[in-house]
Design a protein around this motif. Sequence first.
Motif, PDB file in Angstrom:
ATOM      1  N   LYS A 260       0.832  -1.215   0.000  1.00 60.46           N
ATOM      2  CA  LYS A 260       0.000   0.000   0.000  1.00 60.46           C
ATOM      3  C   LYS A 260       0.861   1.257   0.000  1.00 60.46           C
ATOM      4  CE  LYS A 260      -3.945  -2.040   2.350  1.00 60.46           C
ATOM      5  NZ  LYS A 260      -4.835  -1.990   3.511  1.00 60.46           N
ATOM      6  N   ASN A 261       2.158   1.070   0.092  1.00 63.66           N
ATOM      7  CA  ASN A 261       3.070   2.217   0.128  1.00 63.66           C
ATOM      8  C   ASN A 261       3.502   2.603  -1.284  1.00 63.66           C
ATOM      9  OD1 ASN A 261       4.845   4.209   1.043  1.00 63.66           O
ATOM     10  ND2 ASN A 261       6.540   2.747   1.209  1.00 63.66           N
ATOM     11  N   GLN A 262       2.511   2.811  -2.155  1.00 63.71           N
ATOM     12  CA  GLN A 262       2.811   3.115  -3.557  1.00 63.71           C
ATOM     13  C   GLN A 262       2.125   4.401  -3.954  1.00 63.71           C
ATOM     14  OE1 GLN A 262       4.036   0.899  -6.433  1.00 63.71           O
ATOM     15  NE2 GLN A 262       5.256   0.183  -4.707  1.00 63.71           N
ATOM     16  N   ALA A 263       2.759   5.158  -4.800  1.00 65.84           N
ATOM     17  CA  ALA A 263       2.109   6.336  -5.377  1.00 65.84           C
ATOM     18  C   ALA A 263       2.414   6.340  -6.869  1.00 65.84           C
ATOM     19  CB  ALA A 263       2.639   7.600  -4.730  1.00 65.84           C
ATOM     20  N   LYS A 264       1.425   6.801  -7.649  1.00 68.67           N
ATOM     21  CA  LYS A 264       1.601   6.798  -9.108  1.00 68.67           C
ATOM     22  C   LYS A 264       1.694   8.242  -9.591  1.00 68.67           C
ATOM     23  CE  LYS A 264      -1.298   5.430 -13.063  1.00 68.67           C
ATOM     24  NZ  LYS A 264      -2.468   6.308 -13.134  1.00 68.67           N
ATOM     25  N   ILE A 265       2.731   8.487 -10.355  1.00 67.13           N
ATOM     26  CA  ILE A 265       2.946   9.836 -10.885  1.00 67.13           C
ATOM     27  C   ILE A 265       2.841   9.771 -12.404  1.00 67.13           C
ATOM     28  CG2 ILE A 265       4.686  11.671 -11.144  1.00 67.13           C
ATOM     29  CD1 ILE A 265       5.708  10.773  -8.323  1.00 67.13           C
ATOM     30  N   THR A 266       2.087  10.699 -12.985  1.00 69.57           N
ATOM     31  CA  THR A 266       1.974  10.711 -14.447  1.00 69.57           C
ATOM     32  C   THR A 266       2.415  12.064 -14.990  1.00 69.57           C
ATOM     33  OG1 THR A 266       0.098   9.203 -14.296  1.00 69.57           O
ATOM     34  CG2 THR A 266       0.415  10.295 -16.402  1.00 69.57           C
ATOM     35  N   VAL A 267       3.365  12.018 -15.898  1.00 67.79           N
ATOM     36  CA  VAL A 267       3.777  13.241 -16.588  1.00 67.79           C
ATOM     37  C   VAL A 267       2.985  13.246 -17.900  1.00 67.79           C
ATOM     38  CG1 VAL A 267       5.743  14.596 -17.407  1.00 67.79           C
ATOM     39  CG2 VAL A 267       6.067  12.928 -15.573  1.00 67.79           C
ATOM     40  N   VAL A 268       2.074  14.229 -18.014  1.00 67.76           N
ATOM     41  CA  VAL A 268       1.093  14.220 -19.102  1.00 67.76           C
ATOM     42  C   VAL A 268       1.586  15.045 -20.295  1.00 67.76           C
ATOM     43  CG1 VAL A 268      -1.315  14.767 -19.688  1.00 67.76           C
ATOM     44  CG2 VAL A 268      -0.727  14.014 -17.364  1.00 67.76           C
ATOM     45  N   ASP A 269       1.372  14.463 -21.470  1.00 64.31           N
ATOM     46  CA  ASP A 269       1.699  15.152 -22.738  1.00 64.31           C
ATOM     47  C   ASP A 269       3.147  15.629 -22.840  1.00 64.31           C
ATOM     48  OD1 ASP A 269      -0.696  14.689 -23.859  1.00 64.31           O
ATOM     49  OD2 ASP A 269      -1.439  16.766 -23.770  1.00 64.31           O
ATOM     50  N   VAL A 270       4.035  14.663 -22.722  1.00 63.62           N
ATOM     51  CA  VAL A 270       5.457  14.939 -22.931  1.00 63.62           C
ATOM     52  C   VAL A 270       5.713  14.835 -24.431  1.00 63.62           C
ATOM     53  CG1 VAL A 270       7.779  14.166 -22.316  1.00 63.62           C
ATOM     54  CG2 VAL A 270       5.877  13.630 -20.820  1.00 63.62           C
ATOM     55  N   PRO A 271       6.435  15.778 -25.043  1.00 63.64           N
ATOM     56  CA  PRO A 271       6.750  15.626 -26.474  1.00 63.64           C
ATOM     57  C   PRO A 271       7.458  14.292 -26.701  1.00 63.64           C
ATOM     58  CG  PRO A 271       7.471  17.764 -25.656  1.00 63.64           C
ATOM     59  CD  PRO A 271       7.011  16.987 -24.471  1.00 63.64           C
ATOM     60  N   ASP A 272       7.013  13.538 -27.731  1.00 66.83           N
ATOM     61  CA  ASP A 272       7.556  12.194 -27.936  1.00 66.83           C
ATOM     62  C   ASP A 272       8.846  12.256 -28.737  1.00 66.83           C
ATOM     63  OD1 ASP A 272       7.736   9.457 -27.928  1.00 66.83           O
ATOM     64  OD2 ASP A 272       6.617   9.264 -29.813  1.00 66.83           O
ATOM     65  N   LYS A 273       9.957  12.482 -28.029  1.00 64.44           N
ATOM     66  CA  LYS A 273      11.242  12.459 -28.740  1.00 64.44           C
ATOM     67  C   LYS A 273      12.324  11.839 -27.853  1.00 64.44           C
ATOM     68  CE  LYS A 273      12.196  17.266 -27.727  1.00 64.44           C
ATOM     69  NZ  LYS A 273      11.801  18.591 -28.001  1.00 64.44           N
ATOM     70  N   PRO A 274      13.421  11.388 -28.474  1.00 66.28           N
ATOM     71  CA  PRO A 274      14.419  10.635 -27.708  1.00 66.28           C
ATOM     72  C   PRO A 274      15.011  11.462 -26.573  1.00 66.28           C
ATOM     73  CG  PRO A 274      14.886  10.505 -30.071  1.00 66.28           C
ATOM     74  CD  PRO A 274      13.780  11.486 -29.895  1.00 66.28           C
ATOM     75  N   GLY A 275      15.318  10.794 -25.467  1.00 65.45           N
ATOM     76  CA  GLY A 275      16.078  11.428 -24.390  1.00 65.45           C
ATOM     77  C   GLY A 275      15.253  11.958 -23.235  1.00 65.45           C
ATOM     78  N   ILE A 276      13.916  12.040 -23.447  1.00 66.88           N
ATOM     79  CA  ILE A 276      13.120  12.669 -22.385  1.00 66.88           C
ATOM     80  C   ILE A 276      12.967  11.742 -21.174  1.00 66.88           C
ATOM     81  CG2 ILE A 276      10.820  13.538 -21.811  1.00 66.88           C
ATOM     82  CD1 ILE A 276      10.968  15.164 -24.292  1.00 66.88           C
ATOM     83  N   ALA A 277      12.677  10.475 -21.445  1.00 71.91           N
ATOM     84  CA  ALA A 277      12.551   9.523 -20.324  1.00 71.91           C
ATOM     85  C   ALA A 277      13.878   9.437 -19.572  1.00 71.91           C
ATOM     86  CB  ALA A 277      12.135   8.149 -20.844  1.00 71.91           C
ATOM     87  N   ALA A 278      14.967   9.413 -20.297  1.00 69.40           N
ATOM     88  CA  ALA A 278      16.283   9.323 -19.653  1.00 69.40           C
ATOM     89  C   ALA A 278      16.491  10.512 -18.721  1.00 69.40           C
ATOM     90  CB  ALA A 278      17.376   9.283 -20.720  1.00 69.40           C
ATOM     91  N   ARG A 279      16.108  11.695 -19.192  1.00 67.66           N
ATOM     92  CA  ARG A 279      16.304  12.908 -18.395  1.00 67.66           C
ATOM     93  C   ARG A 279      15.464  12.856 -17.107  1.00 67.66           C
ATOM     94  NH1 ARG A 279      15.965  18.373 -21.719  1.00 67.66           N
ATOM     95  NH2 ARG A 279      15.825  19.784 -19.938  1.00 67.66           N
ATOM     96  N   LEU A 280      14.214  12.473 -17.298  1.00 71.07           N
ATOM     97  CA  LEU A 280      13.295  12.402 -16.153  1.00 71.07           C
ATOM     98  C   LEU A 280      13.796  11.397 -15.110  1.00 71.07           C
ATOM     99  CD1 LEU A 280      10.503  13.019 -14.868  1.00 71.07           C
ATOM    100  CD2 LEU A 280       9.560  11.181 -16.272  1.00 71.07           C
ATOM    101  N   PHE A 281      14.100  10.186 -15.578  1.00 73.45           N
ATOM    102  CA  PHE A 281      14.438   9.132 -14.608  1.00 73.45           C
ATOM    103  C   PHE A 281      15.847   9.321 -14.039  1.00 73.45           C
ATOM    104  CE2 PHE A 281      10.884   7.064 -16.956  1.00 73.45           C
ATOM    105  CZ  PHE A 281      10.012   7.096 -15.880  1.00 73.45           C
ATOM    106  N   ASN A 282      16.730   9.965 -14.774  1.00 72.78           N
ATOM    107  CA  ASN A 282      18.039  10.303 -14.210  1.00 72.78           C
ATOM    108  C   ASN A 282      17.889  11.277 -13.058  1.00 72.78           C
ATOM    109  OD1 ASN A 282      20.139   8.923 -15.384  1.00 72.78           O
ATOM    110  ND2 ASN A 282      20.026  10.144 -17.259  1.00 72.78           N
ATOM    111  N   ALA A 283      17.023  12.280 -13.266  1.00 73.67           N
ATOM    112  CA  ALA A 283      16.834  13.294 -12.223  1.00 73.67           C
ATOM    113  C   ALA A 283      16.237  12.641 -10.973  1.00 73.67           C
ATOM    114  CB  ALA A 283      15.924  14.400 -12.737  1.00 73.67           C
ATOM    115  N   ILE A 284      15.307  11.720 -11.179  1.00 72.40           N
ATOM    116  CA  ILE A 284      14.683  11.077 -10.010  1.00 72.40           C
ATOM    117  C   ILE A 284      15.687  10.162  -9.308  1.00 72.40           C
ATOM    118  CG2 ILE A 284      12.873   9.436  -9.341  1.00 72.40           C
ATOM    119  CD1 ILE A 284      11.112  10.931 -11.363  1.00 72.40           C
ATOM    120  N   ALA A 285      16.476   9.455 -10.089  1.00 75.92           N
ATOM    121  CA  ALA A 285      17.492   8.575  -9.487  1.00 75.92           C
ATOM    122  C   ALA A 285      18.506   9.387  -8.688  1.00 75.92           C
ATOM    123  CB  ALA A 285      18.195   7.764 -10.570  1.00 75.92           C
ATOM    124  N   SER A 286      18.853  10.578  -9.192  1.00 72.91           N
ATOM    125  CA  SER A 286      19.820  11.415  -8.464  1.00 72.91           C
ATOM    126  C   SER A 286      19.289  11.836  -7.104  1.00 72.91           C
ATOM    127  CB  SER A 286      20.154  12.688  -9.237  1.00 72.91           C
ATOM    128  OG  SER A 286      20.495  12.372 -10.527  1.00 72.91           O
TER     129      SER A 286
END
Length: 407
Positions: A260-286
């Motif tokens: 039950k210790n889960q939360a869902k985050i949605t980033v809505v309407d991200v431009p579909d181009k290479p590198g965006i997921a990497a940027r987002l998840f790198n920042a969160i991992a940092s």
Amino acid sequence: MALIVQKYGGTSVGSVERIKAVAARVVNTAKEGNKVVVVVSAMSGETDKLINLANQISPRPGEREMDMLLSSGERVTSALAAMAVEALGHKAISLTGRQAGIITDTVHTKARISSIKGDRIIKALDDGYVVVIAGFQGVTEGATDVTTLGRGGSDLSAVAVAAAVKADLCEIYTDVDGVYTTDPNIVPEARKLQKISYEEMLELASLGAKVLQTRSVEFAMKYTVPVVVRSSFNNNPGTFVVEEDKDMEDVVVSGIAYDKNQAKITVVDVPDKPGIAARLFNAIASSNIIIDMIVQNISSDGKFADISFTVPKTDAKRAVEVARSIGSEVGAKRVDLREDISKVSIVGVGMRTHSGVAAKMFQLLADHNINIFMISTSEIKVSCLIDLKFTELAVRVLHESFGLAQS
Ligand code: ADP
Ligand code: ASP
Ligand code: MG
């Protein structure tokens, strides 16, 4: 004569009476001719109480100070437990994480153990002491700062100490008498397992079965520490966590977990181009936030994507801040947070050799009108993210329909 590590969780040391009962068990074990290392948690509720105090002082207290605060709970019980053993006429010494030589990295509130200098523990055992170690804590290299090992971290302290001193057995004493097919406090028909493989236990733990902390199982698997989960309230035989054997594959699903210790985050309407997921998840991992499930949907015109992911609820606000900051940089429309969700999972090494297991799970949830938001699978588990209010129903239905209930 054996060297045994016994870990006692919060409820097992939750009162003076319970601490005395623990001391009696410890002294009995020592009198049988064994060397005993005890690892204790804080009294049940204590860590939550301390967190609550901190939150009344500051909305985002510093993590170094959190560790100073939270490590105090285990310090109290370790001293009391050592006193209780001495009161029964046996020599005992309590040690903080630092005194026990538990060295960690510098990631406050979820530090990883890098090494254990076990010589002081071994020396005290050789001198005839029961050694009582404050669980959940360590110290950074050079003994600079106190760290804690993440919630439930005393399990890890126990397993890591057991590996360091080459213990013959690591006994985890808790308020249930073993690992069950699912949480026995939710499903009374749950069945106790005599043994479970490290791998299955690791999946169950990481999917929410808090009977053992995930990292403690990882550690036990890596160093093949023999672990048994038992109750401190009775003498029932517990559940052994062991290496996988052939007959374990006959069972398709061996356990159900929920988180039950889960939360869902949605980033809505991200431009579909290479590198965006990497940027987002790198920042969160940092930010040292662990991401679990990820789903990306592309809009029908192919120009935009929605990226959804889950994080522990306790990290959700920080993760949203990071996602909003990256989201505005890349031109996302908005970031949504949903916290009334949970994850239910089925686990079993038998899934490797049986097909149709995931489909059966989805069908069972559908039959009960439970909508699935996200799915993730591995070789030995299937997880579904659902509405929080259906958690218990889903666990019960899956437990029953996969034939896990007591016959
Ligand atoms: P401790 O304070 O001793 O560390 P925890 O509360 O962390 O104890 O873990 C024990 C609890 O784990 C049990 O009370 C039970 O509700 C829960 N639990 C969840 N899944 C399982 C499972 N599959 N088998 C046994 N207990 C489980
Ligand atoms: N006291 C800590 C907690 O509540 C560690 C533990 O109990 O294992 O998370
Ligand atoms: Mg625990």
